[in-house]
Design an enzyme around this catalytic site. Structure first.
Site, PDB file in Angstrom:
ATOM      1  N   SER A 149       0.837  -1.207   0.000  1.00 53.48           N
ATOM      2  CA  SER A 149       0.000   0.000   0.000  1.00 53.48           C
ATOM      3  C   SER A 149       0.866   1.249   0.000  1.00 53.48           C
ATOM      4  O   SER A 149       2.080   1.177   0.184  1.00 53.48           O
ATOM      5  CB  SER A 149      -0.922   0.018   1.238  1.00 53.48           C
ATOM      6  OG  SER A 149      -0.147   0.074   2.430  1.00 53.48           O
TER       7      SER A 149
ATOM      8  N   TYR B 128       6.151   7.339  17.696  1.00 51.42           N
ATOM      9  CA  TYR B 128       6.481   7.400  16.273  1.00 51.42           C
ATOM     10  C   TYR B 128       7.684   8.312  16.036  1.00 51.42           C
ATOM     11  O   TYR B 128       8.595   7.976  15.275  1.00 51.42           O
ATOM     12  CB  TYR B 128       5.265   7.909  15.504  1.00 51.42           C
ATOM     13  CG  TYR B 128       5.410   7.889  13.999  1.00 51.42           C
ATOM     14  CD1 TYR B 128       5.349   6.687  13.296  1.00 51.42           C
ATOM     15  CD2 TYR B 128       5.570   9.062  13.279  1.00 51.42           C
ATOM     16  CE1 TYR B 128       5.466   6.659  11.916  1.00 51.42           C
ATOM     17  CE2 TYR B 128       5.682   9.050  11.895  1.00 51.42           C
ATOM     18  CZ  TYR B 128       5.629   7.848  11.222  1.00 51.42           C
ATOM     19  OH  TYR B 128       5.748   7.828   9.850  1.00 51.42           O
TER      20      TYR B 128
ATOM     21  N   ILE C 117       3.111   4.464  -0.041  1.00 54.13           N
ATOM     22  CA  ILE C 117       4.401   4.791  -0.650  1.00 54.13           C
ATOM     23  C   ILE C 117       5.071   3.537  -1.187  1.00 54.13           C
ATOM     24  O   ILE C 117       5.680   3.551  -2.256  1.00 54.13           O
ATOM     25  CB  ILE C 117       5.302   5.502   0.375  1.00 54.13           C
ATOM     26  CG1 ILE C 117       4.717   6.869   0.746  1.00 54.13           C
ATOM     27  CG2 ILE C 117       6.724   5.657  -0.170  1.00 54.13           C
ATOM     28  CD1 ILE C 117       5.422   7.544   1.916  1.00 54.13           C
TER      29      ILE C 117
ATOM     30  N   ASN D 248      10.620   0.450   3.810  1.00 53.71           N
ATOM     31  CA  ASN D 248       9.454   1.331   3.774  1.00 53.71           C
ATOM     32  C   ASN D 248       8.424   1.008   4.848  1.00 53.71           C
ATOM     33  O   ASN D 248       7.682   1.890   5.268  1.00 53.71           O
ATOM     34  CB  ASN D 248       8.800   1.232   2.382  1.00 53.71           C
ATOM     35  CG  ASN D 248       7.416   1.826   2.367  1.00 53.71           C
ATOM     36  OD1 ASN D 248       7.235   3.032   2.395  1.00 53.71           O
ATOM     37  ND2 ASN D 248       6.410   0.954   2.325  1.00 53.71           N
TER      38      ASN D 248
ATOM     39  N   LYS E  97      11.221   7.121  14.475  1.00 53.88           N
ATOM     40  CA  LYS E  97      11.736   7.687  13.236  1.00 53.88           C
ATOM     41  C   LYS E  97      13.043   8.451  13.457  1.00 53.88           C
ATOM     42  O   LYS E  97      13.907   8.470  12.572  1.00 53.88           O
ATOM     43  CB  LYS E  97      10.686   8.589  12.595  1.00 53.88           C
ATOM     44  CG  LYS E  97       9.482   7.834  12.035  1.00 53.88           C
ATOM     45  CD  LYS E  97       9.881   6.842  10.949  1.00 53.88           C
ATOM     46  CE  LYS E  97       8.681   6.239  10.263  1.00 53.88           C
ATOM     47  NZ  LYS E  97       9.045   5.266   9.194  1.00 53.88           N
TER      48      LYS E  97
ATOM     49  N   THR F  36      -2.018   9.131   1.256  1.00 53.59           N
ATOM     50  CA  THR F  36      -2.121   7.676   1.279  1.00 53.59           C
ATOM     51  C   THR F  36      -3.191   7.285   2.299  1.00 53.59           C
ATOM     52  O   THR F  36      -3.799   8.136   2.947  1.00 53.59           O
ATOM     53  CB  THR F  36      -0.787   7.036   1.690  1.00 53.59           C
ATOM     54  OG1 THR F  36      -0.461   7.494   3.027  1.00 53.59           O
ATOM     55  CG2 THR F  36       0.337   7.417   0.739  1.00 53.59           C
TER      56      THR F  36
ATOM     57  N   ARG G  87       2.592  -8.254   4.897  1.00 51.17           N
ATOM     58  CA  ARG G  87       1.865  -9.290   5.624  1.00 51.17           C
ATOM     59  C   ARG G  87       0.651  -9.819   4.873  1.00 51.17           C
ATOM     60  O   ARG G  87       0.147 -10.890   5.189  1.00 51.17           O
ATOM     61  CB  ARG G  87       1.437  -8.746   6.990  1.00 51.17           C
ATOM     62  CG  ARG G  87       2.599  -8.546   7.937  1.00 51.17           C
ATOM     63  CD  ARG G  87       2.172  -7.974   9.270  1.00 51.17           C
ATOM     64  NE  ARG G  87       1.671  -6.607   9.134  1.00 51.17           N
ATOM     65  CZ  ARG G  87       1.266  -5.857  10.147  1.00 51.17           C
ATOM     66  NH1 ARG G  87       1.290  -6.345  11.381  1.00 51.17           N
ATOM     67  NH2 ARG G  87       0.844  -4.633   9.943  1.00 51.17           N
TER      68      ARG G  87
ATOM     69  N   VAL H   6       1.502  12.428   3.544  1.00 49.85           N
ATOM     70  CA  VAL H   6       1.368  11.983   2.163  1.00 49.85           C
ATOM     71  C   VAL H   6      -0.062  11.527   1.914  1.00 49.85           C
ATOM     72  O   VAL H   6      -0.732  10.979   2.801  1.00 49.85           O
ATOM     73  CB  VAL H   6       2.357  10.838   1.863  1.00 49.85           C
ATOM     74  CG1 VAL H   6       2.274  10.411   0.402  1.00 49.85           C
ATOM     75  CG2 VAL H   6       3.782  11.266   2.205  1.00 49.85           C
TER      76      VAL H   6
END
Length: 239
Positions: free
Chosen positions: A11, A137, A13, A74, A141, A172, A33, A170
């Site tokens: 999915s 997060y 990016i 990713n 990152k 998405t 997965r 983004v």
């Protein structure tokens, strides 16, 4: 023909990146997965689709039965939660998929990677700045970027580069989930929620997947052979 591996290829990016490299003539392997999502990404292009969990050491090791020229870490995820409300399980899960998954991917990749190889992490503007309600997060990152910078120095003399692409929000499914969460939290419309989310971006819009893909393709190119340990922000000037 380059051999390219992309984690989280089902999915967002990852999907856009996989299709772009495949359409450019590279031999692409995608992992994730959900086999159905991987097959949808492929869309008849002839990619190799391999199911597995990026946090599982054995799964990741099995993906690297052959060496790859370009490896794109990713896979990632994050759920907004205030630190005071965060469980240890939520903390560990976020670090596991974002940071440990990148570590396992890159560790396996460098075992057989040859001169000219490219290691690319899809990080985030959260690698470069803080933000409310996303402490796990952000921590993960930031860790990804630290890993990239350290590994870049380890592999430099082997003619391999290691870099990060750091996009803002983004367009998405993950971006849509963020909009939905803000909309519900503040009882505002989806349009108002999106405007609030992109307010830190001087261009005031979501980033398109192809804009992130273009940055990845540059870092994977011969022209980027002296770009190493770099965080390439794709954020409209936010960073």
């Amino acid at each position: 023909m380059r051999q390219v591996l992309i984690t989280g290829g089902g999915s967002g990016i990852g999907r856009a990146t996989a299709r772009a490299f495949s359409d450019a003539g590279d031999a692409v392997t995608i992992t994730g997965r959900r086999e159905e999502a991987l097959r949808e990404t492929d869309g008849g292009r002839g990619m190799t689709c391999v199911t597995g969990d990026v946090t599982n050491e054995a799964d990741v090791a099995a993906w690297f039965a052959q060496p790859f020229d370009v490896v794109i870490a990713n896979a990632g995820a994050g759920t907004p939660t205030k630190l005071r409300d965060m469980s240890l399980e939520q903390w560990n899960d976020t670090l596991s998929v974002n940071l440990t998954g990148t570590f396992l991917t890159f560790r396996a990749a460098v075992q057989e990677m040859q001169t000219g190889g490219r290691l690319i992490a899809i990080a985030s503007t959260a690698s470069l700045q803080g933000g409310p309600n996303i402490s796990a997060y952000v921590a993960a990152k930031h860790g990804v970027l630290g890993l990239v910078r350290a590994l870049a120095q380890e592999v430099a003399r082997s003619g391999i580069t290691c870099n990060a692409v750091c996009p803002g929000f983004v367009d998405t499914d993950m971006g849509a989930a963020a909009v939905d969460a803000v909309s519900k939290r503040f009882s505002i419309s989806a349009d108002d929620a999106e405007a609030r989310i992109v307010s830190g971006n001087p261009m005031r819009r979501m980033i398109r997947t192809e804009e992130v893909v273009a940055a990845v393709q540059f870092l994977a190119s011969e022209g980027a052979s002296m770009v190493n340990g770099h965080a390439l922000s794709v954020s409209g000037g936010e960073i």
